[in-house]
Design an enzyme around this catalytic site. Structure first.
Site, PDB file in Angstrom:
ATOM      1  N   SER A 123     -15.850  -5.975 124.572  1.00 32.56           N
ATOM      2  CA  SER A 123     -14.812  -5.993 123.539  1.00 32.56           C
ATOM      3  C   SER A 123     -14.563  -7.405 123.010  1.00 32.56           C
ATOM      4  O   SER A 123     -15.465  -8.030 122.472  1.00 32.56           O
ATOM      5  CB  SER A 123     -13.535  -5.354 124.113  1.00 32.56           C
ATOM      6  OG  SER A 123     -12.603  -5.103 123.106  1.00 32.56           O
ATOM      7  N   HIS A 146     -17.331  -2.315 120.177  1.00 34.13           N
ATOM      8  CA  HIS A 146     -16.652  -1.148 119.610  1.00 34.13           C
ATOM      9  C   HIS A 146     -15.596  -1.600 118.601  1.00 34.13           C
ATOM     10  O   HIS A 146     -15.218  -2.779 118.566  1.00 34.13           O
ATOM     11  CB  HIS A 146     -16.008  -0.300 120.716  1.00 34.13           C
ATOM     12  CG  HIS A 146     -14.983  -1.037 121.527  1.00 34.13           C
ATOM     13  ND1 HIS A 146     -13.754  -1.415 121.042  1.00 34.13           N
ATOM     14  CD2 HIS A 146     -15.007  -1.463 122.813  1.00 34.13           C
ATOM     15  CE1 HIS A 146     -13.070  -2.029 121.968  1.00 34.13           C
ATOM     16  NE2 HIS A 146     -13.810  -2.084 123.048  1.00 34.13           N
TER      17      HIS A 146
END
Length: 244
Positions: A123, A146
């Protein structure tokens, strides 16, 4: 006479500080002798667990508080004895703005910097990993790419989506500017369907991160130290030539 007598009767008093510190070491680290690193010109900064931002996380979470790291980065920049910085990363991500703040600080340091992704650099850990002058990833480490998410109260208006979209663009642009990955490829990995079981995005492992251009090379501590010493030698020679 009484004082001497008391000292003879209580010989254990002098040993209490040493024994208590020894017990404390055993309780905290499970060992009595802690290896001491020699004084070095390289500083090691660890970013472990979840990057904690403006909200305090539960005590059971392993966190890295960004307000603790920002002053350290300033001190590293100001300390003339420190000639290089290694970032050790094993993070699940965390607060987007806090992570970007750390990434921008690392990228703006004038001294040579190298990062190693150990275990995971997921992330918001991705921008932090690529913020250094050179980045490594161990073969077994993973990086999850993501879309940005919101937690807590979300107001269902178009402005919320625009805010989220702009924040996502900040992450994308930073990663693209500080790595060799193309913007189209990074967006494709970010919005990939079917790769993650309960989410959209991509889980990139070791060598794949290098093949995509996200990370510079596969390697560990030895490789990172060699590369950083190479950078330090180059910068030192350049400074000496300017002085001459």
């Amino acid at each position: 006479m009484n004082n001497n007598k008391d000292q003879k009767e209580n010989p254990q008093q002098d040993n209490q500080p040493n024994s208590s510190s020894l017990v404390e070491k055993i309780q905290q680290l499970g060992q009595s002798n802690i290896p001491q690193a020699p004084e070095s010109n390289i500083h090691v900064l660890s970013i472990i667990g979840q990057v904690e931002g403006h909200l305090q996380l539960p005590p059971q979470n392993k966190t890295t508080k960004y307000e603790h790291l920002l002053p350290q980065l300033i001190a590293i920049e100001q300390n003339p004895k420190i000639e290089g910085l290694i970032i050790l990363l094993n993070t699940v991500g965390g607060d987007v703005e806090a992570g970007l703040a750390l990434a921008e600080m690392i990228a703006s340091i004038s001294k040579p910097t190298v990062s190693i992704v150990l275990g995971g650099g997921h992330s918001i850990g991705v921008p932090i990993a690529v913020a250094t002058d050179y980045s490594f990833i161990v073969p077994s480490a993973t990086m999850t790419i993501h879309p940005v998410r919101l937690t807590g109260l979300v107001i269902g208006v178009p402005q919320t989506f625009e805010y989220l979209d702009k924040m996502q663009d900040r992450v994308i642009h930073f990663v693209v500017e500080h790595s060799n990955i193309k913007e189209e490829k990074f967006k494709h990995l970010m919005f990939e369907k079917g790769n993650l079981t309960r989410d959209i995005g991509t889980n990139v492992i070791g060598k794949d991160a290098v093949d995509y251009g996200l990370i510079d090379a596969v390697g560990g501590v030895k490789d990172a130290m060699s590369k950083l010493n190479e950078f330090i030698g180059t910068s030192t020679s350049e400074e000496s030539s300017v002085v001459q």
